[in-house]
Design a protein around this motif. Structure first.
Motif, PDB file in Angstrom:
ATOM      1  N   TRP A  31       0.841  -1.197   0.000  1.00 39.90           N
ATOM      2  CA  TRP A  31       0.000   0.000   0.000  1.00 39.90           C
ATOM      3  C   TRP A  31       0.874   1.244   0.000  1.00 39.90           C
ATOM      4  N   GLU A  32       0.247   2.355  -0.355  1.00 44.32           N
ATOM      5  CA  GLU A  32       0.840   3.670  -0.165  1.00 44.32           C
ATOM      6  C   GLU A  32      -0.198   4.532   0.549  1.00 44.32           C
ATOM      7  N   LEU A  33       0.260   5.388   1.408  1.00 48.51           N
ATOM      8  CA  LEU A  33      -0.620   6.282   2.145  1.00 48.51           C
ATOM      9  C   LEU A  33      -0.354   7.712   1.683  1.00 48.51           C
ATOM     10  N   ILE A  34      -1.404   8.356   1.162  1.00 53.52           N
ATOM     11  CA  ILE A  34      -1.286   9.730   0.672  1.00 53.52           C
ATOM     12  C   ILE A  34      -2.102  10.637   1.580  1.00 53.52           C
ATOM     13  N   ILE A  35      -1.423  11.479   2.334  1.00 53.71           N
ATOM     14  CA  ILE A  35      -2.071  12.397   3.270  1.00 53.71           C
ATOM     15  C   ILE A  35      -2.135  13.774   2.625  1.00 53.71           C
ATOM     16  N   ILE A  36      -3.347  14.254   2.398  1.00 55.22           N
ATOM     17  CA  ILE A  36      -3.533  15.585   1.813  1.00 55.22           C
ATOM     18  C   ILE A  36      -3.958  16.529   2.932  1.00 55.22           C
ATOM     19  N   ASP A  37      -3.051  17.393   3.309  1.00 51.46           N
ATOM     20  CA  ASP A  37      -3.318  18.382   4.354  1.00 51.46           C
ATOM     21  C   ASP A  37      -4.013  19.583   3.712  1.00 51.46           C
ATOM     22  N   ASP A  38      -5.290  19.758   4.040  1.00 49.13           N
ATOM     23  CA  ASP A  38      -6.111  20.779   3.395  1.00 49.13           C
ATOM     24  C   ASP A  38      -6.002  22.123   4.121  1.00 49.13           C
ATOM     25  N   GLY A  39      -4.751  22.574   4.261  1.00 49.55           N
ATOM     26  CA  GLY A  39      -4.524  23.901   4.834  1.00 49.55           C
ATOM     27  C   GLY A  39      -4.593  23.956   6.344  1.00 49.55           C
ATOM     28  N   SER A  40      -4.172  22.905   7.027  1.00 44.59           N
ATOM     29  CA  SER A  40      -4.219  22.893   8.494  1.00 44.59           C
ATOM     30  C   SER A  40      -3.415  24.036   9.095  1.00 44.59           C
ATOM     31  N   THR A  41      -3.943  24.560  10.203  1.00 43.41           N
ATOM     32  CA  THR A  41      -3.246  25.631  10.921  1.00 43.41           C
ATOM     33  C   THR A  41      -2.699  25.149  12.264  1.00 43.41           C
ATOM     34  N   ASP A  42      -2.899  23.874  12.570  1.00 47.53           N
ATOM     35  CA  ASP A  42      -2.347  23.313  13.809  1.00 47.53           C
ATOM     36  C   ASP A  42      -1.007  22.638  13.482  1.00 47.53           C
ATOM     37  N   ASN A  43      -0.558  21.711  14.306  1.00 45.20           N
ATOM     38  CA  ASN A  43       0.742  21.081  14.071  1.00 45.20           C
ATOM     39  C   ASN A  43       0.615  19.731  13.360  1.00 45.20           C
ATOM     40  N   THR A  44      -0.368  19.614  12.469  1.00 43.50           N
ATOM     41  CA  THR A  44      -0.545  18.380  11.702  1.00 43.50           C
ATOM     42  C   THR A  44       0.734  17.998  10.955  1.00 43.50           C
ATOM     43  N   LYS A  45       1.352  18.976  10.290  1.00 39.81           N
ATOM     44  CA  LYS A  45       2.563  18.683   9.509  1.00 39.81           C
ATOM     45  C   LYS A  45       3.656  18.090  10.396  1.00 39.81           C
ATOM     46  N   LYS A  46       3.837  18.650  11.571  1.00 40.96           N
ATOM     47  CA  LYS A  46       4.863  18.158  12.492  1.00 40.96           C
ATOM     48  C   LYS A  46       4.574  16.722  12.916  1.00 40.96           C
ATOM     49  N   ILE A  47       3.316  16.430  13.203  1.00 39.32           N
ATOM     50  CA  ILE A  47       2.932  15.074  13.617  1.00 39.32           C
ATOM     51  C   ILE A  47       3.191  14.083  12.491  1.00 39.32           C
ATOM     52  N   VAL A  48       2.766  14.440  11.276  1.00 34.96           N
ATOM     53  CA  VAL A  48       2.917  13.532  10.134  1.00 34.96           C
ATOM     54  C   VAL A  48       4.387  13.318   9.785  1.00 34.96           C
ATOM     55  N   SER A  49       5.206  14.341   9.948  1.00 36.10           N
ATOM     56  CA  SER A  49       6.623  14.241   9.580  1.00 36.10           C
ATOM     57  C   SER A  49       7.336  13.123  10.333  1.00 36.10           C
ATOM     58  N   ASN A  50       6.824  12.756  11.501  1.00 39.40           N
ATOM     59  CA  ASN A  50       7.435  11.684  12.282  1.00 39.40           C
ATOM     60  C   ASN A  50       7.298  10.320  11.594  1.00 39.40           C
ATOM     61  N   PHE A  51       6.400  10.231  10.612  1.00 42.19           N
ATOM     62  CA  PHE A  51       6.150   8.944   9.956  1.00 42.19           C
ATOM     63  C   PHE A  51       6.728   8.874   8.552  1.00 42.19           C
ATOM     64  N   LEU A  52       7.330   9.958   8.081  1.00 47.63           N
ATOM     65  CA  LEU A  52       7.740  10.013   6.683  1.00 47.63           C
ATOM     66  C   LEU A  52       9.010   9.222   6.389  1.00 47.63           C
ATOM     67  N   THR A  53       9.612   8.613   7.390  1.00 48.53           N
ATOM     68  CA  THR A  53      10.729   7.699   7.135  1.00 48.53           C
ATOM     69  C   THR A  53      10.238   6.434   6.436  1.00 48.53           C
ATOM     70  N   ASP A  54       8.933   6.143   6.583  1.00 45.37           N
ATOM     71  CA  ASP A  54       8.316   5.042   5.830  1.00 45.37           C
ATOM     72  C   ASP A  54       8.019   5.582   4.432  1.00 45.37           C
ATOM     73  N   LYS A  55       8.726   5.090   3.438  1.00 42.14           N
ATOM     74  CA  LYS A  55       8.646   5.635   2.078  1.00 42.14           C
ATOM     75  C   LYS A  55       7.294   5.379   1.421  1.00 42.14           C
ATOM     76  N   ARG A  56       6.454   4.587   2.057  1.00 39.68           N
ATOM     77  CA  ARG A  56       5.104   4.361   1.517  1.00 39.68           C
ATOM     78  C   ARG A  56       4.170   5.509   1.858  1.00 39.68           C
ATOM     79  N   ILE A  57       4.616   6.416   2.719  1.00 38.50           N
ATOM     80  CA  ILE A  57       3.764   7.515   3.182  1.00 38.50           C
ATOM     81  C   ILE A  57       4.181   8.823   2.518  1.00 38.50           C
ATOM     82  N   LYS A  58       3.193   9.499   1.934  1.00 37.51           N
ATOM     83  CA  LYS A  58       3.422  10.791   1.283  1.00 37.51           C
ATOM     84  C   LYS A  58       2.579  11.858   1.977  1.00 37.51           C
ATOM     85  N   TYR A  59       3.174  13.029   2.138  1.00 40.76           N
ATOM     86  CA  TYR A  59       2.463  14.156   2.749  1.00 40.76           C
ATOM     87  C   TYR A  59       2.432  15.302   1.758  1.00 40.76           C
ATOM     88  N   ILE A  60       1.228  15.816   1.480  1.00 38.02           N
ATOM     89  CA  ILE A  60       1.065  16.918   0.527  1.00 38.02           C
ATOM     90  C   ILE A  60       0.217  18.001   1.186  1.00 38.02           C
TER      91      ILE A  60
END
Length: 286
Positions: A31-60
């Protein structure tokens, strides 16, 4: 068989970590996981970044455009054979993707919409329930879609279908049923039975619960669906009237809380005209 799992998210830093962990814990690994952050103003990006070492996970990250546009962005980025949708505050059993894979194989990889049951988990577990799927014939009777709820997190579709049928980005309530009305013109709906492996965690910050004007948005959605030229216009007059009766009743509740007596009366009358057997179970003091 590879699955693209798309999560649209907006200010869900409190919940998204658990959902990502549930995806990583899947027994089905392709599988691949594609996370689309729809303009979050909280610390969503920081939380997701902890998982990006798994190359199956993409953050946009994208400018806020609402969830339909976010899902469409994810569809464009998807590389899997099948696309599944989950929300950023949902719970998955470890065998969720495996169950879907088994269901597709059981149906001999036929091209169509695959759907399954979904649970709803409340703070008070006594309110928990399961929304069941159902078997549809083919061609699908459009009347059935007005009386059957199949939410986006209950869907898995071949990428080929989604590339033909994106979500209507102008719709934020009822985008699932509007999409399905277009798809069933050409494709069947398959029901994957068995254990419930996905659940929505009910909380006051869910986008549907926070949208106090959701009934107004639903009204606009069904104006579009029942419009001449849209596949949803094939719904029989009887089922259209029943649906409008329900929508007008919800509008009645909405204007009751707004204390707008004129619109309470108007929508109560419209509900009774369209569906006289719809239940009114609240009192209005005028």
């Amino acid at each position: 068989m590879k699955f693209s799992i798309i999560i649209p998210t907006y200010n869900r830093a409190k919940f998204i970590s658990n959902t990502i962990k549930d995806v990583i814990s899947q027994t089905y690994y392709n599988w691949e996981l594609i996370i689309i952050d729809d303009g979050s103003t909280d610390n969503t990006k920081k939380i997701v970044s902890n998982f990006l070492t798994d190359k199956r996970i993409k953050y946009i990250y994208q400018k806020n455009q609402e969830r339909s546009a976010a899902r469409n962005n994810g569809i464009k980025k998807a590389n899997g054979d099948y696309i599944c949708f989950i929300d950023s505050d949902e719970k998955l059993n470890p065998n969720h993707i495996q169950k879907i894979s088994n269901g597709i194989k059981k149906n001999e990889f036929k091209v169509g919409v695959y759907h399954y049951d979904i649970g709803f988990l409340f703070p008070d577990s006594k309110n928990n329930y399961i929304r069941k799927g159902k078997d549809f014939g083919f061609p699908v009777n459009p009347n059935e879609l007005t009386s059957t709820i199949i939410g986006v997190p209950q869907l898995c579709l071949p990428k080929s279908i989604m590339k033909e049928n994106y979500f209507n980005s102008k719709i934020t309530i009822g985008e699932d049923v509007e999409l399905l009305f277009r798809i069933i013109e050409k494709y069947p709906i398959f029901y994957i039975k068995g254990e419930t492996t996905i659940s929505e965690i009910e909380h006051e910050n869910r986008s549907v619960n926070k949208s106090t004007n959701s009934c107004l948005k639903e009204q606009e959605t069904f104006k579009l669906i029942f419009k001449r030229g849209h596949p949803g216009n094939k719904v029989s007059w009887k089922f259209k009237r029943k649906k409008w009766g329900t929508i007008y009743l919800r509008l009645c509740y909405y204007y009751f809380h707004k204390k707008n007596r004129k619109l309470i009366a108007k929508n109560a009358m419209l509900s009774l005209i369209n569906d006289p057997f719809e239940k009114f179970n609240f009192k209005i003091n005028i």
